[in-house]
Design a protein around this motif. Structure first.
Motif, PDB file in Angstrom:
ATOM      1  N   THR A 242       0.824  -1.217   0.000  1.00 27.95           N
ATOM      2  CA  THR A 242       0.000   0.000   0.000  1.00 27.95           C
ATOM      3  C   THR A 242       0.855   1.263   0.000  1.00 27.95           C
ATOM      4  N   SER A 243       2.155   1.097   0.306  1.00 28.62           N
ATOM      5  CA  SER A 243       3.073   2.244   0.294  1.00 28.62           C
ATOM      6  C   SER A 243       4.092   2.137  -0.838  1.00 28.62           C
ATOM      7  N   ALA A 244       3.875   1.206  -1.764  1.00 29.02           N
ATOM      8  CA  ALA A 244       4.849   0.970  -2.827  1.00 29.02           C
ATOM      9  C   ALA A 244       4.991   2.169  -3.754  1.00 29.02           C
ATOM     10  N   ALA A 245       3.979   3.012  -3.831  1.00 30.77           N
ATOM     11  CA  ALA A 245       4.023   4.250  -4.601  1.00 30.77           C
ATOM     12  C   ALA A 245       3.222   5.278  -3.822  1.00 30.77           C
ATOM     13  N   PRO A 246       3.496   6.577  -4.004  1.00 26.51           N
ATOM     14  CA  PRO A 246       2.730   7.595  -3.262  1.00 26.51           C
ATOM     15  C   PRO A 246       1.225   7.443  -3.447  1.00 26.51           C
ATOM     16  N   VAL A 247       0.791   7.102  -4.668  1.00 25.29           N
ATOM     17  CA  VAL A 247      -0.613   6.802  -4.944  1.00 25.29           C
ATOM     18  C   VAL A 247      -0.666   5.383  -5.477  1.00 25.29           C
ATOM     19  N   MET A 248      -1.398   4.517  -4.808  1.00 27.71           N
ATOM     20  CA  MET A 248      -1.495   3.112  -5.211  1.00 27.71           C
ATOM     21  C   MET A 248      -2.948   2.754  -5.485  1.00 27.71           C
ATOM     22  N   LEU A 249      -3.176   2.126  -6.630  1.00 26.16           N
ATOM     23  CA  LEU A 249      -4.518   1.669  -7.003  1.00 26.16           C
ATOM     24  C   LEU A 249      -4.527   0.151  -7.044  1.00 26.16           C
ATOM     25  N   PHE A 250      -5.371  -0.450  -6.225  1.00 23.77           N
ATOM     26  CA  PHE A 250      -5.571  -1.898  -6.240  1.00 23.77           C
ATOM     27  C   PHE A 250      -6.861  -2.147  -7.023  1.00 23.77           C
ATOM     28  N   LEU A 251      -6.718  -2.789  -8.178  1.00 17.10           N
ATOM     29  CA  LEU A 251      -7.854  -2.922  -9.078  1.00 17.10           C
ATOM     30  C   LEU A 251      -7.929  -4.323  -9.646  1.00 17.10           C
TER      31      LEU A 251
ATOM     32  N   GLU B  37      -9.531  -7.295   4.742  1.00 16.77           N
ATOM     33  CA  GLU B  37      -9.478  -7.212   6.210  1.00 16.77           C
ATOM     34  C   GLU B  37      -8.526  -6.107   6.652  1.00 16.77           C
ATOM     35  N   TYR B  38      -7.380  -6.020   5.996  1.00 15.72           N
ATOM     36  CA  TYR B  38      -6.374  -5.017   6.361  1.00 15.72           C
ATOM     37  C   TYR B  38      -6.937  -3.611   6.241  1.00 15.72           C
ATOM     38  N   ALA B  39      -7.709  -3.376   5.175  1.00 12.12           N
ATOM     39  CA  ALA B  39      -8.273  -2.053   4.928  1.00 12.12           C
ATOM     40  C   ALA B  39      -9.635  -1.859   5.577  1.00 12.12           C
ATOM     41  N   ASP B  40     -10.228  -2.973   6.033  1.00 14.73           N
ATOM     42  CA  ASP B  40     -11.616  -2.939   6.510  1.00 14.73           C
ATOM     43  C   ASP B  40     -12.510  -2.343   5.421  1.00 14.73           C
ATOM     44  N   TRP B  41     -12.251  -2.794   4.203  1.00 10.39           N
ATOM     45  CA  TRP B  41     -12.992  -2.300   3.035  1.00 10.39           C
ATOM     46  C   TRP B  41     -13.212  -3.511   2.120  1.00 10.39           C
ATOM     47  N   PRO B  42     -14.464  -3.973   1.931  1.00  9.64           N
ATOM     48  CA  PRO B  42     -14.700  -5.276   1.298  1.00  9.64           C
ATOM     49  C   PRO B  42     -14.639  -5.321  -0.222  1.00  9.64           C
ATOM     50  N   THR B  43     -14.587  -4.159  -0.886  1.00  6.36           N
ATOM     51  CA  THR B  43     -14.701  -4.166  -2.339  1.00  6.36           C
ATOM     52  C   THR B  43     -13.476  -3.546  -3.008  1.00  6.36           C
ATOM     53  N   PHE B  44     -13.391  -3.769  -4.320  1.00  5.57           N
ATOM     54  CA  PHE B  44     -12.332  -3.182  -5.142  1.00  5.57           C
ATOM     55  C   PHE B  44     -12.985  -2.463  -6.320  1.00  5.57           C
ATOM     56  N   PRO B  45     -12.288  -1.411  -6.829  1.00  3.72           N
ATOM     57  CA  PRO B  45     -10.924  -0.992  -6.555  1.00  3.72           C
ATOM     58  C   PRO B  45     -10.783  -0.254  -5.231  1.00  3.72           C
ATOM     59  N   GLN B  46      -9.524  -0.143  -4.794  1.00  5.19           N
ATOM     60  CA  GLN B  46      -9.185   0.640  -3.608  1.00  5.19           C
ATOM     61  C   GLN B  46      -8.058   1.594  -3.980  1.00  5.19           C
ATOM     62  N   LEU B  47      -8.189   2.856  -3.587  1.00  5.15           N
ATOM     63  CA  LEU B  47      -7.144   3.840  -3.832  1.00  5.15           C
ATOM     64  C   LEU B  47      -6.478   4.203  -2.509  1.00  5.15           C
ATOM     65  N   TRP B  48      -5.153   4.115  -2.491  1.00  3.29           N
ATOM     66  CA  TRP B  48      -4.368   4.433  -1.297  1.00  3.29           C
ATOM     67  C   TRP B  48      -3.439   5.602  -1.611  1.00  3.29           C
ATOM     68  N   VAL B  49      -3.309   6.507  -0.681  1.00  7.50           N
ATOM     69  CA  VAL B  49      -2.413   7.654  -0.844  1.00  7.50           C
ATOM     70  C   VAL B  49      -1.542   7.754   0.406  1.00  7.50           C
ATOM     71  N   GLY B  50      -0.227   7.706   0.194  1.00  2.00           N
ATOM     72  CA  GLY B  50       0.689   7.779   1.331  1.00  2.00           C
ATOM     73  C   GLY B  50       0.496   6.647   2.317  1.00  2.00           C
TER      74      GLY B  50
ATOM     75  N   LEU C 223      -5.729   4.462   3.213  1.00  2.00           N
ATOM     76  CA  LEU C 223      -6.849   4.185   2.316  1.00  2.00           C
ATOM     77  C   LEU C 223      -7.696   5.427   2.098  1.00  2.00           C
ATOM     78  N   VAL C 224      -7.955   5.761   0.834  1.00  2.00           N
ATOM     79  CA  VAL C 224      -8.903   6.824   0.487  1.00  2.00           C
ATOM     80  C   VAL C 224     -10.294   6.225   0.359  1.00  2.00           C
ATOM     81  N   GLY C 225     -10.411   5.138  -0.404  1.00  2.00           N
ATOM     82  CA  GLY C 225     -11.695   4.468  -0.565  1.00  2.00           C
ATOM     83  C   GLY C 225     -11.870   3.914  -1.965  1.00  2.00           C
ATOM     84  N   GLY C 226     -13.108   3.618  -2.301  1.00  2.00           N
ATOM     85  CA  GLY C 226     -13.435   3.072  -3.606  1.00  2.00           C
ATOM     86  C   GLY C 226     -13.852   4.145  -4.588  1.00  2.00           C
ATOM     87  N   LEU C 227     -14.490   3.712  -5.660  1.00  2.00           N
ATOM     88  CA  LEU C 227     -14.853   4.606  -6.754  1.00  2.00           C
ATOM     89  C   LEU C 227     -15.696   5.788  -6.281  1.00  2.00           C
TER      90      LEU C 227
END
Length: 305
Positions: free
Chosen positions: A195-204, A247-260, A263-267
């Motif tokens: 989740t920290s591999a890039a300043p802005v990470m998109l899991f899709l 579980e890690y994000a406590d967010w059940p769906t994808f995509p997920q956007l992470w910044v720094g 977690l920011v959230g989904g779409l």
């Protein structure tokens, strides 16, 4: 169903004993075209009754994302069977026979029409194999006895086996619980790094050039329109990350956007952030060149099998 109010109105109109078949689909998904035909045919075999025992609701997963998130829809077609507001079964994918079998299991068989004439596949059945020796031998160390228990040569039926004090120890030096804790810690550390591999990470689902779901496609479009530089991770290539990140994000769906690393959230949340804040992610713009995103570091990016 086109709105949350529409869904609430129709779902509440059924008696609590009725089975509700919620069909989540998307216009861009080719398998949904076949499933739409299957469900229309299946619905037509259940005659209208004063007190309905079954109802079918068709929901565009992208038009009403609030409902999709409520039922944790992460792919289409996706069918939820519920009764009295509680989910009793789900079916994902385009297997028509599985859908029909699930519906008939919970609602009973149709009371009008002939499903076969409508092109519906026969309901799936499971028949227990009679107690007999297999016609084709299995591997020498994996024979099957009449009770379905594994045997080796003439070994006894393991279904009645209980260890004795004279049996050798077979457990490892540490317990499975300890092993699971270690594995979980390793996964947590890996997810933290990802989740920290890039300043802005998109899991899709898929990649920016070939998204595998409409939600991922829309998120990629939002980032591209604003020239945001980002890393990405294809969660379809690594099921451990896919399940662990929920579980890690406590967010059940994808995509997920992470910044720094946060977690920011989904779409929906990403859309709201862009609409409400002109400077959202402005620090991560790629300049004048249109950016399609970049992968996470090679050692972190999963490779599909």
């Amino acid at each position: 169903i086109t709105t949350e109010a529409d869904f609430a109105h129709h779902s509440s109109s059924f008696p609590s004993s009725a089975l509700q078949v919620l069909y989540f689909h998307a216009p861009w998904a080719e398998p949904c075209k076949q499933m739409s035909t299957v469900l229309r045919a299946l619905a037509s075999t259940y005659a209208a009754e004063p007190t309905p025992r079954i109802g079918f609701l068709s929901i565009d997963a992208e038009e009403v994302p609030e409902i999709s998130e409520q039922y944790e829809v992460t792919q289409v077609p996706y069918i939820v069977l519920q009764r009295d507001g509680k989910t009793v079964d789900t079916v994902s994918g385009s297997d028509a026979s599985r859908v029909r079998a699930a519906v008939e299991r919970h609602a009973g068989k149709s009371n009008s029409g002939d499903p076969g004439k409508l092109g519906l596949p026969p309901a799936q059945t499971v028949t227990k194999k009679a107690d007999s020796a297999p016609s084709e031998p299995l591997a020498p160390h994996s024979q099957t006895n009449g009770n379905g228990s594994a045997t080796s040569g003439g070994a006894k039926n393991l279904s009645a086996y209980a260890p004795s004090s004279g049996d050798p120890a077979t457990v490892p030096e540490y317990s499975s619980a300890q092993n699971n804790d270690q594995s979980k810690e390793e996964l947590q550390q890996r997810l933290k790094e990802l989740t920290s591999a890039a300043p802005v990470m998109l899991f899709l689902k898929g990649t920016p050039s070939a998204p595998q779901c409409g939600f991922s496609r829309q998120t990629v479009s939002l980032l591209r329109e604003r020239n945001i530089r980002y890393g990405f991770f294809n969660i379809l290539a690594d099921d451990e990350v896919r399940q662990g990140l929920k579980e890690y994000a406590d967010w059940p769906t994808f995509p997920q956007l992470w910044v720094g690393g946060e977690l920011v959230g989904g779409l929906d949340i990403v859309k709201e952030e862009f609409e409400n804040d002109d400077d959202f992610l402005a620090d991560y713009k790629a300049g004048e060149r249109r950016n399609a995103g970049g992968p996470a570091a090679p050692q972190k990016q999963a490779t599909p099998a």
